[in-house]
Write a protein that holds these residues in place. Structure first.
Motif, PDB file in Angstrom:
ATOM      1  N   ILE A 260     -12.100  -4.364   2.769  1.00 10.06           N
ATOM      2  CA  ILE A 260     -11.240  -3.463   1.695  1.00 10.06           C
ATOM      3  C   ILE A 260      -9.653  -3.082   2.799  1.00 10.06           C
ATOM      4  CG2 ILE A 260     -11.549  -0.517   0.854  1.00 10.06           C
ATOM      5  CD1 ILE A 260     -14.155  -1.327   0.759  1.00 10.06           C
ATOM      6  N   GLN A 261     -10.190  -2.257   4.291  1.00  8.33           N
ATOM      7  CA  GLN A 261      -8.692  -2.186   5.104  1.00  8.33           C
ATOM      8  C   GLN A 261      -8.028  -3.369   4.409  1.00  8.33           C
ATOM      9  OE1 GLN A 261     -10.065  -1.455   8.367  1.00  8.33           O
ATOM     10  NE2 GLN A 261     -10.606  -0.045   8.434  1.00  8.33           N
ATOM     11  N   ASP A 262      -8.504  -4.720   4.775  1.00  7.78           N
ATOM     12  CA  ASP A 262      -7.803  -6.010   4.532  1.00  7.78           C
ATOM     13  C   ASP A 262      -7.003  -5.775   3.485  1.00  7.78           C
ATOM     14  OD1 ASP A 262      -8.574  -6.551   7.148  1.00  7.78           O
ATOM     15  OD2 ASP A 262      -9.894  -7.848   5.896  1.00  7.78           O
ATOM     16  N   LYS A 263      -8.153  -5.756   2.151  1.00  3.92           N
ATOM     17  CA  LYS A 263      -7.113  -5.484   0.951  1.00  3.92           C
ATOM     18  C   LYS A 263      -5.946  -4.623   0.789  1.00  3.92           C
ATOM     19  CE  LYS A 263      -9.642  -8.582  -0.924  1.00  3.92           C
ATOM     20  NZ  LYS A 263      -8.878 -10.724  -1.136  1.00  3.92           N
ATOM     21  N   GLU A 264      -6.096  -3.886   1.308  1.00  4.41           N
ATOM     22  CA  GLU A 264      -5.322  -2.704   1.219  1.00  4.41           C
ATOM     23  C   GLU A 264      -3.965  -2.424   1.574  1.00  4.41           C
ATOM     24  OE1 GLU A 264      -6.700   1.158   2.394  1.00  4.41           O
ATOM     25  OE2 GLU A 264      -8.961   1.313   0.788  1.00  4.41           O
ATOM     26  N   GLN A 265      -3.867  -3.497   2.991  1.00  4.19           N
ATOM     27  CA  GLN A 265      -2.970  -3.810   3.902  1.00  4.19           C
ATOM     28  C   GLN A 265      -2.170  -4.868   3.314  1.00  4.19           C
ATOM     29  OE1 GLN A 265      -2.416  -2.002   6.950  1.00  4.19           O
ATOM     30  NE2 GLN A 265      -0.462  -3.379   6.519  1.00  4.19           N
ATOM     31  N   GLU A 266      -2.984  -6.277   2.093  1.00  5.45           N
ATOM     32  CA  GLU A 266      -1.935  -6.832   1.601  1.00  5.45           C
ATOM     33  C   GLU A 266      -1.373  -6.583   0.362  1.00  5.45           C
ATOM     34  OE1 GLU A 266      -5.280  -9.434   0.334  1.00  5.45           O
ATOM     35  OE2 GLU A 266      -5.538 -10.640   2.356  1.00  5.45           O
ATOM     36  N   LEU A 267      -2.142  -5.261   0.036  1.00  6.47           N
ATOM     37  CA  LEU A 267      -2.182  -4.632  -1.294  1.00  6.47           C
ATOM     38  C   LEU A 267      -0.348  -3.701  -1.047  1.00  6.47           C
ATOM     39  CD1 LEU A 267      -4.476  -3.701  -3.772  1.00  6.47           C
ATOM     40  CD2 LEU A 267      -3.337  -5.137  -3.680  1.00  6.47           C
ATOM     41  N   GLU A 268       0.064  -3.033   0.403  1.00  8.17           N
ATOM     42  CA  GLU A 268       0.454  -2.661   0.587  1.00  8.17           C
ATOM     43  C   GLU A 268       1.880  -3.974   1.494  1.00  8.17           C
ATOM     44  OE1 GLU A 268       2.797   0.672   2.243  1.00  8.17           O
ATOM     45  OE2 GLU A 268       0.616   0.920   0.854  1.00  8.17           O
ATOM     46  N   ASN A 269       1.876  -4.661   1.764  1.00  6.30           N
ATOM     47  CA  ASN A 269       2.654  -5.648   1.526  1.00  6.30           C
ATOM     48  C   ASN A 269       3.545  -6.151   0.601  1.00  6.30           C
ATOM     49  OD1 ASN A 269       2.198  -5.180   4.733  1.00  6.30           O
ATOM     50  ND2 ASN A 269       0.193  -6.757   4.517  1.00  6.30           N
ATOM     51  N   LEU A 270       1.931  -6.224  -0.594  1.00  3.21           N
ATOM     52  CA  LEU A 270       3.199  -7.125  -1.490  1.00  3.21           C
ATOM     53  C   LEU A 270       3.728  -5.925  -2.155  1.00  3.21           C
ATOM     54  CD1 LEU A 270      -0.315  -8.729  -2.862  1.00  3.21           C
ATOM     55  CD2 LEU A 270       1.656  -9.876  -1.659  1.00  3.21           C
ATOM     56  N   ARG A 271       3.484  -4.761  -2.084  1.00  2.00           N
ATOM     57  CA  ARG A 271       4.549  -3.299  -3.005  1.00  2.00           C
ATOM     58  C   ARG A 271       5.933  -3.415  -2.287  1.00  2.00           C
ATOM     59  NH1 ARG A 271      -0.323   1.231  -2.716  1.00  2.00           N
ATOM     60  NH2 ARG A 271      -1.834   0.610  -4.977  1.00  2.00           N
ATOM     61  N   LYS A 272       5.323  -3.909  -0.645  1.00  2.00           N
ATOM     62  CA  LYS A 272       6.959  -3.454  -0.487  1.00  2.00           C
ATOM     63  C   LYS A 272       7.611  -4.191  -0.124  1.00  2.00           C
ATOM     64  CE  LYS A 272       5.372  -0.725   3.828  1.00  2.00           C
ATOM     65  NZ  LYS A 272       4.910  -0.791   5.258  1.00  2.00           N
ATOM     66  N   GLN A 273       6.863  -5.967  -0.374  1.00  2.00           N
ATOM     67  CA  GLN A 273       7.972  -6.994  -0.756  1.00  2.00           C
ATOM     68  C   GLN A 273       8.933  -6.529  -1.612  1.00  2.00           C
ATOM     69  OE1 GLN A 273       5.175 -10.641   0.065  1.00  2.00           O
ATOM     70  NE2 GLN A 273       5.131  -9.832   2.008  1.00  2.00           N
ATOM     71  N   ALA A 274       7.490  -6.005  -3.497  1.00  2.00           N
ATOM     72  CA  ALA A 274       8.489  -6.161  -3.753  1.00  2.00           C
ATOM     73  C   ALA A 274       9.355  -5.068  -4.316  1.00  2.00           C
ATOM     74  CB  ALA A 274       7.250  -6.181  -5.133  1.00  2.00           C
ATOM     75  N   GLU A 275       9.518  -4.293  -3.329  1.00  3.92           N
ATOM     76  CA  GLU A 275      10.499  -3.233  -3.373  1.00  3.92           C
ATOM     77  C   GLU A 275      11.528  -3.855  -2.910  1.00  3.92           C
ATOM     78  OE1 GLU A 275       8.774   0.019  -1.266  1.00  3.92           O
ATOM     79  OE2 GLU A 275       7.430   0.725  -2.948  1.00  3.92           O
ATOM     80  N   ILE A 276      11.210  -4.665  -1.876  1.00  2.00           N
ATOM     81  CA  ILE A 276      12.897  -5.066  -0.836  1.00  2.00           C
ATOM     82  C   ILE A 276      13.505  -5.964  -1.467  1.00  2.00           C
ATOM     83  CG2 ILE A 276      13.416  -6.850   0.454  1.00  2.00           C
ATOM     84  CD1 ILE A 276      10.956  -5.639   2.895  1.00  2.00           C
ATOM     85  N   ILE A 277      12.187  -6.755  -2.506  1.00  2.00           N
ATOM     86  CA  ILE A 277      13.465  -7.996  -3.479  1.00  2.00           C
ATOM     87  C   ILE A 277      14.017  -7.110  -4.176  1.00  2.00           C
ATOM     88  CG2 ILE A 277      12.793 -10.089  -4.947  1.00  2.00           C
ATOM     89  CD1 ILE A 277      10.161 -10.708  -3.477  1.00  2.00           C
ATOM     90  N   PRO A 278      13.258  -6.954  -5.019  1.00  2.00           N
ATOM     91  CA  PRO A 278      15.138  -5.995  -6.300  1.00  2.00           C
ATOM     92  C   PRO A 278      15.804  -5.333  -6.026  1.00  2.00           C
ATOM     93  CG  PRO A 278      12.394  -5.149  -7.034  1.00  2.00           C
ATOM     94  CD  PRO A 278      12.399  -5.589  -5.369  1.00  2.00           C
ATOM     95  N   GLN A 279      15.604  -4.782  -4.779  1.00  2.91           N
ATOM     96  CA  GLN A 279      16.778  -4.371  -3.770  1.00  2.91           C
ATOM     97  C   GLN A 279      17.746  -4.762  -3.480  1.00  2.91           C
ATOM     98  OE1 GLN A 279      15.136  -1.856  -1.011  1.00  2.91           O
ATOM     99  NE2 GLN A 279      14.798   0.075  -2.030  1.00  2.91           N
ATOM    100  N   LEU A 280      17.375  -6.019  -2.618  1.00  2.00           N
ATOM    101  CA  LEU A 280      18.048  -7.241  -2.530  1.00  2.00           C
ATOM    102  C   LEU A 280      19.092  -7.790  -3.460  1.00  2.00           C
ATOM    103  CD1 LEU A 280      16.286  -9.310   0.425  1.00  2.00           C
ATOM    104  CD2 LEU A 280      17.921  -7.835   0.462  1.00  2.00           C
ATOM    105  N   MET A 281      18.697  -7.869  -4.861  1.00  2.48           N
ATOM    106  CA  MET A 281      18.884  -8.398  -5.755  1.00  2.48           C
ATOM    107  C   MET A 281      19.883  -7.101  -6.218  1.00  2.48           C
ATOM    108  SD  MET A 281      15.650 -10.228  -8.001  1.00  2.48           S
ATOM    109  CE  MET A 281      17.615 -11.005  -8.883  1.00  2.48           C
ATOM    110  N   ALA A 282      19.691  -6.109  -6.644  1.00  2.00           N
ATOM    111  CA  ALA A 282      20.147  -4.608  -6.841  1.00  2.00           C
ATOM    112  C   ALA A 282      21.377  -4.512  -6.263  1.00  2.00           C
ATOM    113  CB  ALA A 282      19.624  -3.993  -7.969  1.00  2.00           C
TER     114      ALA A 282
END
Length: 354
Positions: A260-282
């Protein structure tokens, strides 16, 4: 002639308990000889039994005694002179019947002997009275004193007969008194020995009963302890099984928590990655200013990637998938970085040109 045995048999001898007057106390450890004796001198009958050197029965039979059969092989009679009750246990009914018949026979003989003795005493007293009336005082005195045999014979033949009978009676009485003293001494000794043996037997019986009770209590306690030990062993086995199950469940829970911790970490990383990409494009206009922040974040991401790689190394069953995803992400990121560098170089050229 003295005493002569007239009937002999073998039996186990018992005496009534003087304390309770109910229980039988064994007087012999095994079957002993029991005999009827006839004393021709005293014209009396006795039952005598000896165990080794110990006299266990010395009972003079009187007309008032009664022998009672209490069972098929056991009989008893009471002796008031010895102040006790004797019991005999025979090996067969025939022996008991013969002994009982002999007892009745001897009892009748004792009764006849007593009647004859009474008649003889009455006859002797009558003769004495007649001789006292018919005989002169001097002859009567001499006959009584027995100091002048010639006067007795010449004076009155009946007085001589009476004197001889009186002498015989005196001899019998003296002998009976002597025997009675001996018997009293023997009886006293027997009573003392019997009392000692009875005390010892009662003490040993009490000890045996006490030991039996203690043994029974120990056995019961041992059985109870064994049952408790069995129950505890069963409970221990159940507890061990439950403990093993709990340990297995705890291991599974830990594994699930790790996943569960691994999955949460993966989700957190993916969320952060998803937030970074739109910000770079915008925020392309402020890409230069944010490039440094992106580089810092890139370093953070690299550190996180290293942490993820360490976690992936620990999680063997998910290692391949995580490596593939990280490789893809790294390729994308490298492409983006290259694009950013190219874009930066383009911006620099545009600035130079401008």
């Amino acid at each position: 002639m003295g005493e002569q045995p007239i009937f002999t048999t073998r039996a186990h001898v018992f005496q009534i308990d003087p304390t309770t007057k109910k229980n039988w106390v064994p007087a012999s450890k095994q079957a002993v000889t029991v005999s009827y004796f006839y004393d021709s001198t005293r014209n009396s009958y006795r039952i005598i039994s000896v165990d080794g050197s110990k006299v266990i029965i010395n009972s003079t039979i009187t007309p008032n005694m009664t022998f009672t059969k209490t069972s098929q092989k056991f009989g008893q009679w009471a002796d008031s002179r010895a102040n006790t009750v004797f019991g005999l246990g025979f090996s067969s009914e025939q022996q008991l019947a013969k002994f009982a018949e002999k007892f009745l026979e001897v009892k009748e003989s004792a009764k006849l002997a007593r009647d004859k003795s009474q008649e003889k005493m009455e006859t002797s007293s009558n003769h004495s009275e007649e001789s006292g009336r018919d005989t002169p005082l001097s002859n009567q005195a001499s006959s009584i004193n027995g100091t002048d045999d010639e006067k007795i014979f010449h004076g009155d033949p009946e007085a001589a007969v009476l004197q001889s009978e009186n002498e015989k009676l005196k001899t019998v009485v003296e002998q009976s008194n002597t025997n009675a003293k001996k018997w009293e001494t023997e009886l006293q000794t027997l009573r003392e020995n019997n009392a000692r043996l009875l005390d010892a037997l009662q003490e040993s019986s009490a000890n045996v009963e006490s030991w039996k009770k203690q043994l029974t209590a120990c056995k019961e306690e041992s059985d109870t302890l064994r049952e408790k030990i069995t129950e505890l062993e069963a409970q221990c086995n159940q507890a061990n099984q439950e403990k093993e199950k709990n340990d297995q469940l705890a291991i599974k829970v830990q594994e699930l928590e790790t996943e569960i911790q691994d999955k949460e970490q993966e989700l957190e990383n993916l969320r952060k990655q998803a937030e970074i990409i739109p910000q770079l494009m915008a925020e392309c206009e402020s890409i230069t200013e944010k490039l440094q922040a992106a580089e810092v974040k890139n370093k953070d991401l690299e550190e996180r990637i290293e942490g993820l790689q360490a976690d992936i190394d620990d999680s063997q069953h998910k290692q391949g998938n995580m490596k593939g995803e990280l490789k893809k992400f790294m390729n994308i990121l490298d492409g983006k970085i290259d694009e950013l560098h190219e874009f930066r170089q383009g911006l620099s050229k545009l600035g130079v040109d401008n």
